[in-house]
Design a protein around this motif. Structure first.
Motif, PDB file in Angstrom:
ATOM      1  N   VAL B  40       0.847  -1.184   0.000  1.00  0.00           N
ATOM      2  CA  VAL B  40       0.000   0.000   0.000  1.00  0.00           C
ATOM      3  C   VAL B  40       0.887   1.240   0.000  1.00  0.00           C
ATOM      4  O   VAL B  40       1.926   1.266   0.647  1.00  0.00           O
ATOM      5  N   LEU B  41       0.460   2.244  -0.751  1.00  0.00           N
ATOM      6  CA  LEU B  41       1.170   3.516  -0.841  1.00  0.00           C
ATOM      7  C   LEU B  41       0.289   4.569  -0.170  1.00  0.00           C
ATOM      8  O   LEU B  41      -0.892   4.668  -0.496  1.00  0.00           O
ATOM      9  N   ALA B  42       0.843   5.325   0.749  1.00  0.00           N
ATOM     10  CA  ALA B  42       0.053   6.367   1.410  1.00  0.00           C
ATOM     11  C   ALA B  42       0.705   7.718   1.196  1.00  0.00           C
ATOM     12  O   ALA B  42       1.924   7.831   1.249  1.00  0.00           O
ATOM     13  N   ALA B  43      -0.109   8.749   0.937  1.00  0.00           N
ATOM     14  CA  ALA B  43       0.388  10.109   0.755  1.00  0.00           C
ATOM     15  C   ALA B  43      -0.413  11.047   1.643  1.00  0.00           C
ATOM     16  O   ALA B  43      -1.619  10.878   1.791  1.00  0.00           O
ATOM     17  N   VAL B  44       0.261  11.999   2.239  1.00  0.00           N
ATOM     18  CA  VAL B  44      -0.404  12.971   3.115  1.00  0.00           C
ATOM     19  C   VAL B  44      -0.177  14.369   2.562  1.00  0.00           C
ATOM     20  O   VAL B  44       0.954  14.745   2.257  1.00  0.00           O
ATOM     21  N   TYR B  45      -1.249  15.128   2.417  1.00  0.00           N
ATOM     22  CA  TYR B  45      -1.177  16.532   2.028  1.00  0.00           C
ATOM     23  C   TYR B  45      -1.700  17.369   3.177  1.00  0.00           C
ATOM     24  O   TYR B  45      -2.758  17.082   3.716  1.00  0.00           O
ATOM     25  N   GLY B  46      -0.979  18.395   3.537  1.00  0.00           N
ATOM     26  CA  GLY B  46      -1.561  19.297   4.519  1.00  0.00           C
ATOM     27  C   GLY B  46      -0.693  19.469   5.754  1.00  0.00           C
ATOM     28  O   GLY B  46       0.442  19.041   5.749  1.00  0.00           O
ATOM     29  N   PRO B  47      -1.203  20.111   6.799  1.00  0.00           N
ATOM     30  CA  PRO B  47      -2.560  20.627   6.955  1.00  0.00           C
ATOM     31  C   PRO B  47      -2.853  21.833   6.042  1.00  0.00           C
ATOM     32  O   PRO B  47      -2.023  22.696   5.900  1.00  0.00           O
ATOM     33  N   LYS B  48      -4.051  21.809   5.436  1.00  0.00           N
ATOM     34  CA  LYS B  48      -4.492  22.900   4.577  1.00  0.00           C
ATOM     35  C   LYS B  48      -5.528  23.727   5.333  1.00  0.00           C
ATOM     36  O   LYS B  48      -6.197  23.212   6.220  1.00  0.00           O
ATOM     37  N   ALA B  49      -5.651  24.988   4.955  1.00  0.00           N
ATOM     38  CA  ALA B  49      -6.568  25.882   5.673  1.00  0.00           C
ATOM     39  C   ALA B  49      -8.024  25.475   5.450  1.00  0.00           C
ATOM     40  O   ALA B  49      -8.390  25.035   4.367  1.00  0.00           O
ATOM     41  N   GLY B  50      -8.810  25.608   6.505  1.00  0.00           N
ATOM     42  CA  GLY B  50     -10.248  25.386   6.397  1.00  0.00           C
ATOM     43  C   GLY B  50     -10.651  23.946   6.601  1.00  0.00           C
ATOM     44  O   GLY B  50      -9.887  23.032   6.339  1.00  0.00           O
ATOM     45  N   THR B  51     -11.880  23.748   7.105  1.00  0.00           N
ATOM     46  CA  THR B  51     -12.409  22.388   7.248  1.00  0.00           C
ATOM     47  C   THR B  51     -13.588  22.225   6.310  1.00  0.00           C
ATOM     48  O   THR B  51     -14.144  23.192   5.816  1.00  0.00           O
TER      49      THR B  51
END
Lengths: 241, 242
Positions: B40-51
């Motif tokens: 499995v390949l996992a990628a994380v982006y962020g934290p980005k502004a706003g929910t």
């Protein structure tokens, strides 16, 4: 595989920690004031790590977890490179690679008044200082030092900007001067600005030098001091041929 | 006592583990995690502004996107997304970056059983790589109850099909602590004995479930050690420069 991880070591200073490791026990250091840096959190008497990295201690009382990331978390008094994304009547919106955009008040310049508001186009690169980072608010940056002087802050004209990890920019800013910069500086003349948010700006008279310096800096991330010197020497040899 | 497994493993033996981090250029954190042929390949982006809408803006928000090997996502994948999201929410510190969203993208490279635990481990490694503040790590394991009543760990696809019941269990990792021995206890048990997530399929008796938990917990010690070793290695690589 070793399963002896649950034993109690006396001190974790200088070791690699992972999230959840309890690094300090406050119950037996009650008569001290300590300062916690990034990557640590307090849970009653236990100080535990939130990020993976090296647990560091600086005399007399500073503790932090050192790690390198592609993302920047703003801290007061950090110097960073920001890009203008929008300008409003009171503030410029600046991207500093953090979770939120930063605000640059139009008066936060040396001798800034309502009459001489600078004009920055979208995309302008600025060298700024982080002033406030309150939770729930956008961070605030300024183009002056603490005493209100320009002190080199402001727009960076021409040159070339590239993005690296926060670890590399910290290494390049460290004193004594990083070996790669020292070695490059002996042969070439160039101007640089490093932001703690992992942005690096390089400026030189010819594009050739800019590319050489930028590549050398990007390659130096995983090299030791001696390796950096050798790499730069080889690079300079190659271009002088 | 011996249970025959197709690949000649003992019941409590895990398949070979492999993990590499920071392998993708664009995401802020990434990891690939493989257990045997499951990868499995996992990628994380962020934290980005706003929910997102309907999320608590006073806390950090997470979104999980599951990309199957082929085809579109169905009910099973939606369930996996949900389980993964809840697991991540319980291991991360949500109050440090309020009103931000962090995206976790899971790409299945190959599925040979124990897919969800593999994905949880991958996501955990990717979150650490991205520097997202976490309370502790999570180690996931799949326990499977064979039809002859034995519990086997980390089953492959064939074993998964033949089993009568299986449980996905997620435990906190074993942590280093400077506190005196035995002081990190919650309600009389060490912290690493807690269960973060438990998902069961099929029918199993209560006793069998507890047997699964016990065997699974015993195996997580080696998984924790693997995590730690992996981080120490990559630290050594990057700290040569400093």
């Amino acid at each position: 595989m070793s399963t002896e991880v649950s034993t109690s070591p006396t001190s974790l200073i200088g070791q690699t920690v992972v999230p959840g490791d309890v690094v300090l026990d406050l119950s037996n250091m009650t008569n001290q004031t300590i300062k916690l840096g990034s990557g640590l959190r307090q849970d009653n008497d236990a100080i535990s790590a939130m990020r993976a990295g090296k647990f560091r201690f600086s005399k007399p009382n500073k503790y932090w977890v050192e790690s390198s990331h592609k993302r920047y978390i703003p801290r007061p008094e950090d110097t960073v490179l920001g890009i203008v994304v929008d300008s409003k009547s009171d503030n410029f919106w600046v991207d500093i690679k953090g979770p939120q955009l930063a605000l640059l008040p139009v008066l936060a310049f040396e001798g800034g008044t309502r009459r001489n508001i600078p004009k920055f186009e979208v995309g302008t690169l600025l060298y700024v200082r982080v002033v406030k980072t309150n939770t729930g608010m956008n961070p605030e940056v300024s183009c002056t030092d603490a005493s209100g002087k320009a002190a080199g802050f402001g727009p960076l004209k021409d040159g070339f900007m590239f993005e690296t990890s926060t670890g590399l920019s910290r290494m390049l800013l460290s004193s004594p001067t990083c070996p790669v910069l020292e070695a490059l500086g002996k042969k070439l003349s160039f101007e640089t600005a490093f932001g703690l948010n992992g942005r690096v700006w390089v400026h030189a008279a010819s594009p050739r030098v800019v590319i050489i310096v930028a590549n050398a800096l990007m390659n130096s991330e995983t090299l030791s001091g001696t390796q950096q010197r050798i790499m730069v020497e080889k690079l300079l040899e190659k271009i002088s041929e | 006592m011996e249970v025959d497994r197709e690949d000649g493993r003992t019941p409590n033996q895990l398949r070979p583990l492999a993990c590499s981090r920071n392998i993708l250029h664009r995401p802020h954190g990434s990891a690939s995690w493989s257990q045997g042929d499951t990868k499995v390949l996992a990628a994380v982006y962020g934290p980005k502004a706003g929910t997102k809408k309907n999320e608590n803006a006073e806390k950090a928000c997470f979104e999980v996107i599951w990309k199957p090997k082929t085809g579109q996502i169905g009910k099973v994948e939606k369930e996996y997304e949900m389980i993964l999201k809840r697991t991540i929410q319980s291991i991360c510190v949500l109050t440090v970056n309020p009103n931000t969203t962090t995206s976790v993208i899971i790409q299945v490279v190959h599925d040979d059983g124990s897919l969800l635990p593999c994905a949880i481990n991958a996501a955990c490694a990717a979150l650490v790589d991205a520097g997202i503040p976490m309370k502790h790590l999570a180690v996931a394991i799949c326990c499977c109850l064979a039809d002859n009543g034995y519990v086997v760990l980390d089953p492959n696809k064939l074993e998964e099909k033949k089993m009568t019941a299986l449980a996905y269990l997620v435990f906190p990792n074993t942590t280093l602590s400077v506190l005196p021995e035995g002081s990190s206890v919650a309600e009389g048990e060490p912290v690493e004995h807690g269960i973060i997530t438990s998902v069961t399929h099929g029918v199993m008796s209560v006793d069998d479930y507890f047997l699964c938990v016990e065997n699974g917990r015993a195996a997580t010690a080696s998984l924790s050690a693997f995590f730690r070793k992996n981080f120490q290695q990559s630290q050594r690589d990057s700290s040569k420069a400093g």
